[in-house]
Design an enzyme around this catalytic site. Structure first.
Site, PDB file in Angstrom:
ATOM      1  N   GLU A 186     -18.356   3.215 -12.686  1.00 29.46           N
ATOM      2  CA  GLU A 186     -17.595   2.138 -13.343  1.00 29.46           C
ATOM      3  C   GLU A 186     -17.297   0.932 -12.440  1.00 29.46           C
ATOM      4  OE1 GLU A 186     -14.153   3.970 -15.139  1.00 29.46           O
ATOM      5  OE2 GLU A 186     -15.367   5.446 -16.189  1.00 29.46           O
ATOM      6  N   GLU A 298     -20.902  11.806 -20.549  1.00 31.02           N
ATOM      7  CA  GLU A 298     -19.503  12.047 -20.954  1.00 31.02           C
ATOM      8  C   GLU A 298     -19.328  11.854 -22.457  1.00 31.02           C
ATOM      9  OE1 GLU A 298     -16.680   9.829 -18.579  1.00 31.02           O
ATOM     10  OE2 GLU A 298     -17.868  10.032 -16.760  1.00 31.02           O
TER      11      GLU A 298
HETATM   12  O1  G3I Z   1      -2.809  16.870 -11.861  1.00 28.85           O
HETATM   13  C1  G3I Z   1      -1.685  16.305 -12.541  1.00 28.85           C
HETATM   14  C2  G3I Z   1      -0.626  17.330 -12.739  1.00 28.85           C
HETATM   15  O2  G3I Z   1      -0.162  17.741 -11.492  1.00 28.85           O
HETATM   16  C3  G3I Z   1       0.492  16.740 -13.593  1.00 28.85           C
HETATM   17  O3  G3I Z   1       1.420  17.725 -13.878  1.00 28.85           O
HETATM   18  C4  G3I Z   1      -0.066  16.192 -14.914  1.00 28.85           C
HETATM   19  C5  G3I Z   1       0.988  15.512 -15.750  1.00 28.85           C
HETATM   20  O4  G3I Z   1       0.417  14.605 -16.667  1.00 28.85           O
HETATM   21  O5  G3I Z   1      -1.058  15.259 -14.611  1.00 28.85           O
HETATM   22  C6  G3I Z   1      -2.137  15.801 -13.899  1.00 28.85           C
HETATM   23  O6  G3I Z   1      -3.095  14.825 -13.655  1.00 28.85           O
HETATM   24  C7  G3I Z   1      -3.852  14.395 -14.782  1.00 28.85           C
HETATM   25  C8  G3I Z   1      -5.323  14.704 -14.501  1.00 28.85           C
HETATM   26  O7  G3I Z   1      -6.124  14.145 -15.512  1.00 28.85           O
HETATM   27  C9  G3I Z   1      -5.608  16.203 -14.421  1.00 28.85           C
HETATM   28  O8  G3I Z   1      -5.361  16.823 -15.642  1.00 28.85           O
HETATM   29  C10 G3I Z   1      -3.637  12.929 -14.953  1.00 28.85           C
HETATM   30  O9  G3I Z   1      -2.305  12.670 -15.365  1.00 28.85           O
HETATM   31  C11 G3I Z   1      -4.594  12.361 -15.961  1.00 28.85           C
HETATM   32  O10 G3I Z   1      -4.507  10.941 -15.958  1.00 28.85           O
HETATM   33  C12 G3I Z   1      -6.017  12.749 -15.602  1.00 28.85           C
HETATM   34  O11 G3I Z   1      -6.881  12.253 -16.603  1.00 28.85           O
HETATM   35  C13 G3I Z   1      -8.263  12.314 -16.294  1.00 28.85           C
HETATM   36  C14 G3I Z   1      -8.851  10.901 -16.324  1.00 28.85           C
HETATM   37  O12 G3I Z   1     -10.239  10.978 -16.072  1.00 28.85           O
HETATM   38  C15 G3I Z   1      -8.211  10.012 -15.271  1.00 28.85           C
HETATM   39  O13 G3I Z   1      -8.864   8.788 -15.211  1.00 28.85           O
HETATM   40  C16 G3I Z   1      -8.946  13.153 -17.351  1.00 28.85           C
HETATM   41  O14 G3I Z   1      -8.475  14.496 -17.251  1.00 28.85           O
HETATM   42  C17 G3I Z   1     -10.450  13.098 -17.147  1.00 28.85           C
HETATM   43  O15 G3I Z   1     -11.087  13.738 -18.220  1.00 28.85           O
HETATM   44  C18 G3I Z   1     -10.898  11.644 -17.097  1.00 28.85           C
HETATM   45  O16 G3I Z   1     -12.292  11.576 -16.901  1.00 28.85           O
HETATM   46  C19 G3I Z   1     -12.860  10.247 -16.851  1.00 28.85           C
HETATM   47  C20 G3I Z   1     -14.107  10.319 -15.980  1.00 28.85           C
HETATM   48  O17 G3I Z   1     -13.785  10.868 -14.731  1.00 28.85           O
HETATM   49  C21 G3I Z   1     -14.753   8.933 -15.823  1.00 28.85           C
HETATM   50  N1  G3I Z   1     -15.028   8.348 -17.109  1.00 28.85           N
HETATM   51  C22 G3I Z   1     -13.903   8.310 -18.045  1.00 28.85           C
HETATM   52  C23 G3I Z   1     -13.311   9.719 -18.231  1.00 28.85           C
HETATM   53  C24 G3I Z   1     -12.217   9.706 -19.254  1.00 28.85           C
HETATM   54  O18 G3I Z   1     -11.136   8.947 -18.811  1.00 28.85           O
END
Ligand code: G3I
Length: 398
Positions: A186, A298
């Site tokens: 990205e 994805e």
């Molecule tokens: O690890 C913390 C945890 O400790 C906490 O309790 C919890 C509370 O919300 O958050 C956890 O972190 C989250 C993490 O995922 C793990 O589950 C984050 O808040 C959350 O923002 C994060 O989201 C991820 C996102 O990328 C972040 O940009 C999604 O799971 C993941 O599927 C997503 O994947 C991205 C690709 O890498 C790139 N392309 C877009 C795609 C979708 O956004």
């Protein structure tokens, strides 16, 4: 509900047959006097690979050499009901978060490989391979890094050194065990024309050479891994196709100055927006003509839902549009042999990233919140079964 679902499946199956066999519909195919191929098709239609049958997506995709995958969250491995689907249906896994820098090095010099190791071991145990994701991205960087950079602790050269170290450490740990790596993720703008975003965190703080350097280091760190540039809206989704052109230009420069094997097309679709499956297919062909491999990395198709717990579409037409858009993406991928894998971003609405990121939306995956396969799953089964009769074999991924 049942009736409606059946009609979606019938429409999906007929459409797939038309595209993949060059005919007008599956029903027409069974009425036409049988040739040997039509008899094989008719037997596939009648057999277990047809909607309602039990053939897995991975076994069907394997017939044309396509790997079909999913992003996995830790619970997809540790929960028996999730794991049965992950291992039974898919044969390439992407860690949704577990290989990102903030996860593997939460404190500087302190590493946590638990989730990444689990996924790599899980893949090995289930005859699957891994897409590593992702080494250089502006998001999900460790707080120690972003804080130190904000405080001016590092020069551009020092930040590049840290990235080099990160790439060698992570790729070195899994050298020879990762099929494809998303090296950079990205970096392109959502504008027309599009280009490398001058405001991207890495470009601002490490300088414009960061992308080329990342690919050079990645190739040194694991010469056996296929190296991908990964982005969204880079294959027919943005209306203007500007991001495709920028992505192709970036890849061309990386072919000259570093090493790149392929383009990752994220494929996050939304039923409220138009997009062009024909353009997606043409763009995949254009990447292939440049000597690149392609991976859909994805895929998901979101729509508006009643609430995030149940994720029932509020527009009944979405029940048709959602599987249709999934199918069109899969068909674009199947049409081009250089497209070697097709990965969905999570297989169940239960742990999809969509409701948390798009207010009021969901229903983006192949399985519902109760792990029941949806129309899109059955459509994939049909299309993959039919692909064996018309889609080209994939080129070899090394
Ligand atoms: O690890 C913390 C945890 O400790 C906490 O309790 C919890 C509370 O919300 O958050 C956890 O972190 C989250 C993490 O995922 C793990 O589950 C984050 O808040 C959350 O923002 C994060 O989201 C991820 C996102 O990328 C972040 O940009 C999604 O799971 C993941 O599927 C997503 O994947 C991205 C690709 O890498 C790139 N392309 C877009 C795609 C979708 O956004």
């Amino acid at each position: 509900m049942t009736m409606r679902r059946r009609s979606v499946l019938a429409a999906g199956a007929a459409g797939a047959a038309a595209v993949l066999t060059g005919g007008t519909s599956a029903a027409a195919a069974t009425r036409t006097p049988a040739t040997p191929d039509r008899r094989r098709l008719a037997s596939a239609v009648a057999g277990s690979a047809w909607p309602g049958g039990s053939a897995s997506l991975r076994s069907l995709a394997d017939k044309v050499g396509l790997r079909i995958g999913s992003a996995l969250y830790p619970e997809d491995i540790s929960t028996a009901s999730h794991s049965a689907i992950a291992s039974g249906q898919f044969d390439v896994y992407t860690p949704a978060n577990e290989m990102k820098w903030e996860v593997v090095e939460p404190e500087q010099g302190t590493f946590d490989w638990t989730g990444a190791d689990n996924l790599v071991n899980y893949a090995k145990a289930h005859g699957a391979v891994v897409r590593g994701h992702c080494l250089c991205w502006h998001s999900q960087l460790p707080a120690w890094l972003t804080t130190d950079v904000a405080n001016g602790k590092y020069t551009q050269a020092q930040l590049l050194d840290l990235l080099e170290q990160h790439i060698f450490t992570e790729m070195g740990r899994y050298r020879g065990k990762i099929w494809q790596w998303d090296v950079c993720n990205e970096f392109l703008t959502d504008t027309s024309p599009s280009g490398v975003d001058p405001n991207n965190w890495w470009i601002v703080n490490a300088g414009p050479e960061v992308i080329t350097k990342a690919f050079q280091w990645a190739h040194e760190a694991d010469p056996f891994a296929l190296l991908f540039y990964n982005d969204y809206n880079n294959a027919g989704e943005d209306g203007t196709n500007a991001k495709f052109r920028a992505c192709a230009a970036l890849a061309e420069s990386l072919q000259k100055n570093a090493h790149i094997d392929g383009i990752g097309i994220q494929g996050h679709l939304d039923t409220q927006y138009g997009w062009s499956p024909e353009q997606m297919r043409e763009d995949i062909e254009s990447y292939a003509a440049m000597g690149l491999k392609v991976a859909v990395t994805e895929a998901d198709v979101r729509t508006f839902v009643n609430n995030s717990a149940d994720q029932v579409p509020t527009d009944s037409l979405a029940q048709f549009a959602q599987p249709f858009e999934y199918q069109e993406m899969l068909k674009a991928a199947l049409a081009v042999p250089e497209c070697i894998s097709f990965t969905v971003w999570g297989f169940t609405d239960e742990n999809s990233w969509v409701p948390g990121s798009f207010k009021g939306e969901g229903y983006a995956c192949l399985y519902d919140v109760n792990l029941r396969p949806k129309a899109a799953y059955s459509a994939f089964q049909s299309d993959l079964a039919l692909a064996a009769f018309g889609a080209p074999q994939r080129v070899a991924g090394r």
